[in-house]
Design a protein around this motif. Structure first.
Motif, mmCIF file in Angstrom:
data_model
loop_
_atom_site.group_PDB
_atom_site.id
_atom_site.type_symbol
_atom_site.label_atom_id
_atom_site.label_comp_id
_atom_site.label_asym_id
_atom_site.label_seq_id
_atom_site.Cartn_x
_atom_site.Cartn_y
_atom_site.Cartn_z
ATOM 1 N N SER A 748 0.930 -1.259 0.283
ATOM 2 C CA SER A 748 -0.176 -0.103 0.012
ATOM 3 C C SER A 748 0.956 1.282 0.064
ATOM 4 O O SER A 748 2.043 1.637 0.434
ATOM 5 N N GLN A 749 0.283 2.379 -0.476
ATOM 6 C CA GLN A 749 0.851 3.539 -0.364
ATOM 7 C C GLN A 749 -0.009 4.101 0.779
ATOM 8 O O GLN A 749 -0.896 5.192 0.251
ATOM 9 N N PRO A 750 1.261 5.156 1.280
ATOM 10 C CA PRO A 750 2.709 5.764 1.543
ATOM 11 C C PRO A 750 2.970 3.515 1.859
ATOM 12 O O PRO A 750 2.358 2.789 2.904
ATOM 13 N N ASN A 751 4.305 3.780 1.818
ATOM 14 C CA ASN A 751 4.569 1.811 2.054
ATOM 15 C C ASN A 751 5.557 2.955 3.864
ATOM 16 O O ASN A 751 5.805 3.296 3.587
ATOM 17 N N PRO A 752 4.687 1.909 5.134
ATOM 18 C CA PRO A 752 5.719 2.284 6.327
ATOM 19 C C PRO A 752 7.131 1.905 5.869
ATOM 20 O O PRO A 752 7.467 1.622 6.369
ATOM 21 N N LEU A 753 7.730 0.618 5.056
ATOM 22 C CA LEU A 753 8.190 -0.087 5.554
ATOM 23 C C LEU A 753 9.884 0.954 3.962
ATOM 24 O O LEU A 753 9.513 1.683 3.733
ATOM 25 N N VAL A 754 10.491 1.426 5.486
ATOM 26 C CA VAL A 754 11.487 2.685 4.702
ATOM 27 C C VAL A 754 12.612 2.067 3.842
ATOM 28 O O VAL A 754 12.994 2.116 2.998
ATOM 29 N N ASP A 755 12.972 0.463 3.990
ATOM 30 C CA ASP A 755 14.564 -0.428 3.254
ATOM 31 C C ASP A 755 14.311 -1.416 3.269
ATOM 32 O O ASP A 755 12.823 -1.813 3.867
ATOM 33 N N ARG A 756 15.071 -2.164 3.203
ATOM 34 C CA ARG A 756 14.992 -3.946 3.643
ATOM 35 C C ARG A 756 14.430 -4.061 4.868
ATOM 36 O O ARG A 756 14.865 -3.570 5.633
ATOM 37 N N VAL A 757 13.139 -5.464 4.463
ATOM 38 C CA VAL A 757 13.003 -6.084 6.104
ATOM 39 C C VAL A 757 14.168 -6.803 6.156
ATOM 40 O O VAL A 757 14.456 -7.535 5.044
ATOM 41 N N LEU A 758 15.497 -6.965 7.489
ATOM 42 C CA LEU A 758 16.153 -7.522 7.961
ATOM 43 C C LEU A 758 15.727 -9.601 8.492
ATOM 44 O O LEU A 758 16.373 -9.529 8.019
ATOM 45 N N CYS A 759 14.627 -9.132 9.038
ATOM 46 C CA CYS A 759 14.244 -10.212 10.272
ATOM 47 C C CYS A 759 12.801 -9.740 10.221
ATOM 48 O O CYS A 759 12.510 -9.221 10.016
ATOM 49 N N LEU A 760 12.250 -10.918 10.396
ATOM 50 C CA LEU A 760 11.210 -11.069 10.819
ATOM 51 C C LEU A 760 11.026 -12.123 11.683
ATOM 52 O O LEU A 760 11.488 -13.400 11.701
ATOM 53 N N ALA A 761 9.388 -12.634 12.278
ATOM 54 C CA ALA A 761 9.251 -13.599 13.072
ATOM 55 C C ALA A 761 7.302 -13.313 13.381
ATOM 56 O O ALA A 761 7.105 -12.300 13.354
#
Length: 974
Positions: A748-761
């Motif tokens: 979606s826009q605006p994208n809340p993620l600013v850069d690469r997602v480096l980790c998740l769980a």
């Protein structure tokens, strides 16, 4: 005013065309990025000035940084021209920034004068000119293992492969859409992510997979079967037949009608009544359908009924009871009989009836049309027909009778489900080697339930042990505190007695001092009186000088002589003064002694109050822990019952019911799956090999299962009332991949993620997803998402001063631990986003973090080649493990143990104890840089993946179990 930078000549604005519009995006932003932003950006806003964007400049804490239309009043321009004693950038700036040239200053001035308009293009990822990663770049940054299935997901560059046991079963691929368009060898799908996949996780509840990419998390839903339209039947279905290659189906319903249709159509093509006379409900008629669906045959007892699409019906009495039938061509039907014979029936009008052929001494249960005819009798004997002579010979003997069979042409195997003493056992016959192989005895769904129940019990045991230890320690602390309190109470009583004694002594000293003071005062008064008399008498005597005054003078002299001498009086006063001085000193000493005694009592009482509070807290904590332990033991008792029941159920379960089917993935040659109905749950199980994928739930019991070449056909039975059921005809197509892209977080826009997602769980409940990343050297990003809605539940502002590199939910899901490039480890409350604890000790990027199952300990690893074990109760490191020669990239606890497995840059997998730091394994399964590591739920298996796209699965002793790499399997075409 203009500074020395422009004093020699006017700014060359005259060289700019009058109508030249200066662009922030193309003209100004690059200048600021090159010479200003390094010191004036988010996270490092020197002087409170940020120059990363027009909005940041206009809303800067430092007033007047940018005033549209007013360049001479804008401090940005003034500083750039070195006016008002401002020099930006400074001469010695350490970041290579240079003064703007006159031409650049002219552009900056005109841009501000024109209103400082921000013409930065709005973000639209679909417009990005994405380029594919080189196919040779298959670095594995992430790997994960399903908690209770032998299923693994491993990243290879931007691709993700799924492995079941030692076999790669699929690759996650997204539909090729305009937004996702990448130059690919296949026009219908793209890799899992555009960028490297840095993190993957499974949700064991829904079998969802989450993969991390550039400003995006892709959620993959487990949907291996796609429902296909089939017509409904007016009565319950009692028999099912299919035409494998032409997608035709035939059903026999309870009113003995036959309905024939095509998969995907909502109505049957033709129907007819068989006129069967079924008196025994347990005697189920046998149904066969011709390849082109021109006729259907129903065999029951010793009668064969044939119905055709043109409405013609015929009936043939057979020499024995029909046990099976199969349509081998449009003109041929083969029957199997109870007396061990088979008969070929020609369906063309000119065909004559042939005699039955003796195949076995026992009833024929199954007929299979392979290049070599196969017949299976009710003892499990498989016989084949010689292609040249037509004689029958033994092919293979099954360990038990077969209740159903399904042929896989691609694998050249005949799959069977056994009955008798081997009821529910799945196996296969290799048609080339004529060998039978047992595939599975027990239901994998039941085994997964049992494994999970055992895991929950083991975790409960660990939790109970931790609670018991904590309770015992608290009881020990309470006892020690009680002993200290008892000792203090005794001391306090002694201090009170000492205070009373000191008070009595003070009273005596006060009395003595008062007496001495009174005596002194009396002596001093006497001295004054006597001395005054002496002076008076002396003066009077001196005044008596005549003879007639001699007698009076003598009398006065006698009186004077009787007065105490001055020396005696002084001596008496001194004696009294010395005595009073002594009593005063003694009084002061007694006052000090009383004050000290009172101080001891006050301090002892204060200590006693604190001790009593601590003791109360210890006792409250001990009671709380006792209550928690009692509750845990009650839960553990339930877990033990569940574990015992599930283990019994798993042991008693069977791999399949008496129906199986083999189905192929459309457009993918050689990708076949065996389908069975679970005996534990109302669900279909798919077997791409010896091990099964997660089950697919159904709304009832599957009583019939068959297949066409690419579709599964089933008859589902559900209860409508006591002793009443209804059936539903269902069809599914096998998807090219069992996991389909269901949702994209960050789309979606605006994208809340600013850069690469480096980790998740994914949290233990399967309801939340945490993602970590951020902008390098600026700030970290930590978001908690609702998996159902795809919306952000909690945004933790400025969680770290640098990117978040690793995170992990606590086993109960209430807390979240994070590690960052800023070298810190933090623990957060998930519900509120509140920071609970911060751990300092690493000197470089924290690359890995994990919780021990009892939630009393977390371990972290970093690029400083150090492992820290943190005690959550004390908030301190309980152990530091050093001696590693390369940065640690991944870390995981092994099951419920006090052991961790790690990978590092030198290609080694190591196991350490967290209680004493001892190393128990040091093995090098790869010669490359190891990035990813995951452990099985029980901790008996370790999966590691390296920089060259090679993954290896080992046991706790370092023995290699499997090696995995991405296989470029053909992808289904449309």
């Amino acid at each position: 005013m203009l500074c020395s930078l422009t004093a020699a000549a006017e700014l060359p604005e005259s060289t700019l065309p009058p109508d030249r519009k200066v662009s922030y995006f193309t003209d100004i932003a690059p200048l600021l990025q090159q010479n200003c932003v390094a010191c004036h950006r988010k996270g490092d806003d020197e002087g409170g000035v940020m120059l990363e964007s027009v909005d940041a400049m206009k809303t800067s804490d430092n007033d007047e940084v940018l005033l549209p239309s007013k360049p001479e009043e804008s401090r940005l321009f003034v500083a750039a021209t070195h006016g008002d004693d401002l020099e930006m950038p400074p001469a010695k700036n350490g970041v290579g920034a240079k003064n703007l040239t006159p031409q650049q200053l002219a552009l900056l001035r005109r841009w501000i004068a024109q209103g400082a308009i921000d013409d930065t293009p709005k973000e639209d990822p679909s417009k990005n000119n994405w380029q594919p990663l080189p196919t040779s770049n298959r670095t594995s940054f992430a790997a994960t293992m399903h908690p209770n299935r032998p299923l693994k997901a491993i990243s290879f560059g931007n691709r993700v492969g799924l492995f079941l046991g030692d076999k790669m079963v699929t690759e996650l691929r997204r539909p090729q859409t305009t937004a996702d368009a990448l130059p690919q060898s296949n026009r219908n799908s793209s890799p899992a992510q555009r960028d490297f996949v840095h993190a993957i996780d499974f949700d064991p509840h829904s079998n969802l997979i989450a993969t991390a990419g550039y400003r995006e998390v892709a959620l993959w839903k487990y949907e291996p079967l796609q429902a296909v339209t089939l017509p409904s039947t007016p009565h319950n279905v009692i028999a099912l037949a299919t035409s494998a290659r032409n997608h035709h189906i035939a059903v026999l319903t309870a009113d003995h009608s036959v309905h024939v249709g095509t998969i995907g159509n909502q109505a049957f093509q033709w129907s007819g009544n068989s006129q069967l006379n079924v008196t025994d409900e347990k005697s189920i008629p046998k149904l066969a359908l011709s390849p082109k669906a021109n006729w259907a045959a129903i065999g029951h007892q010793q009668a064969l009924h044939v119905l055709s699409a043109d409405g013609v019906k015929s009936k043939l009495n057979t020499p024995a009871i029909i046990t099976c039938c199969i349509a081998t061509s449009e003109n041929e039907l083969v029957l199997g009989f109870q007396d061990g014979r088979i008969q070929v029936i020609g369906m063309a009008p000119q065909d004559t009836l042939t005699d039955p052929i003796k195949v076995s001494a026992n009833p024929i249960q199954h007929l299979i049309a392979t290049p070599t005819w196969l017949a299976i009798d009710n003892t499990g004997l498989v016989r084949s027909a010689d292609q040249i002579t037509g004689t029958w010979e033994n092919f293979v003997k099954l360990p038990a009778p077969a209740t159903d069979t399904s042929l896989s042409v691609d694998d050249n195997k005949l799959f069977v489900v056994l009955g008798g003493s081997k009821t529910g056992t799945l196996g296969s016959i290799d048609l080339t080697s004529k060998q039978f192989q047992e595939l599975a005895v027990h239901d994998p769904a039941a085994q997964a339930i049992a494994a999970n129940a055992k895991w929950q019990f083991d975790v409960g045991t660990k939790q109970s042990l931790a609670l018991t230890a904590e309770k015992n320690q608290t009881a020990s602390d309470a006892k020690a505190e009680q002993n200290s309190l008892d000792s203090l109470i005794k001391k306090t009583d002694d201090y009170v007695k000492q205070q009373e004694t000191a008070k009595q002594a003070l009273e005596k000293a006060q009395q003595a001092d008062e007496t001495a003071l009174k005596t002194l005062q009396e002596k001093q008064a006497l001295q004054n009186d006597v001395n005054q008399n002496r002076q008076t008498l002396t003066k009077q005597i001196a005044g008596l000088t005549t003879d007639d005054q001699a007698e009076q003078k003598a009398t006065l002299q006698q009186q004077l002589a009787k007065l105490t001498s001055e020396a005696d009086l002084a001596k008496q006063v001194k004696t009294a003064m010395d005595a009073q001085t002594k009593t005063a000193s003694d009084l002061e000493s007694k006052q000090k002694a009383l004050k000290q005694a009172e101080g001891k009592v006050v301090l002892a009482k204060a200590d006693r109050g604190r001790m009593e509070k601590r003791l109360s807290r210890f006792k409250e904590l001990e009671q709380t822990l006792a209550d928690q332990l009692a509750e845990e033991k009650a839960r553990q008792s339930e877990r033990q019952e569940q574990m015992t029941a599930s283990q019994t159920a798993a042991t008693q379960s069977r791999a399949a019911t008496n129906r199986i089917a083999v189905v192929s993935t459309p457009g993918i040659k050689g990708q076949t799956h065996l389908a069975s109905f679970s005996t534990t749950a109302e669900a279909i199980t798919l077997w791409p090999g010896k091990q099964a994928l997660p089950t697919i739930p159904l709304a009832g019991k599957l009583i019939e299962l068959s297949q066409t070449e690419t579709h599964l056909i089933g008859v589902l039975e559900t209860s409508t009332a006591p002793n009443e059921t209804q059936t539903e005809l269902l069809a599914w197509k096998l998807q090219a991949s069992p996991w389909q892209l269901a949702k994209r977080l960050g789309a979606s826009q605006p994208n809340p993620l600013v850069d690469r997602v480096l980790c998740l769980a994914i949290d233990p409940s399967g309801k939340r997803l945490a993602t970590g990343g951020g902008q390098p050297s600026r700030e970290g990003e930590l978001l908690i998402w609702n998996l159902e809605t795809g919306q952000i539940e909690t945004r933790i502002e400025q969680p770290h001063a640098d990117t978040v590199l690793c995170l992990d939910f606590s086993p109960d899901g209430s807390r979240l631990a994070t590690g960052s490039a800023d070298g810190l480890v933090k623990v957060w409350e998930v519900a509120s986003g509140a920071l609970l604890q911060t751990f300092e000790g690493h000197t470089h990027h924290v690359t890995a973090i994990d919780w021990r199952v009892d939630q009393r300990e977390i371990s972290s690893a970093a690029s400083d080649a150090i492992i820290k074990v943190w005690n959550l109760s004390t908030g301190k490191a309980s152990r530091t493990i050093t001696g590693l020669k390369a940065e640690v990239t991944s870390l995981r606890y092994l099951g419920i143990d006090n052991r961790i497995a790690i990978t590092d840059g030198d290609g080694y997998v190591r196991i350490y104890r967290t209680d004493n730091g001892a190393r128990e394994l040091n093995t090098k399964p790869s010669s490359n840089y190891l990035y990813a590591l995951e452990t099985s739920q029980s901790g008996d298996r370790i999966l590691a993946a390296d920089s060259e796209g090679q993954a290896v699965e080992i046991d706790r002793k370092g023995k290699v179990l499997h090696r995995h790499e991405l296989i470029d399997a053909p992808v289904a075409s449309q």
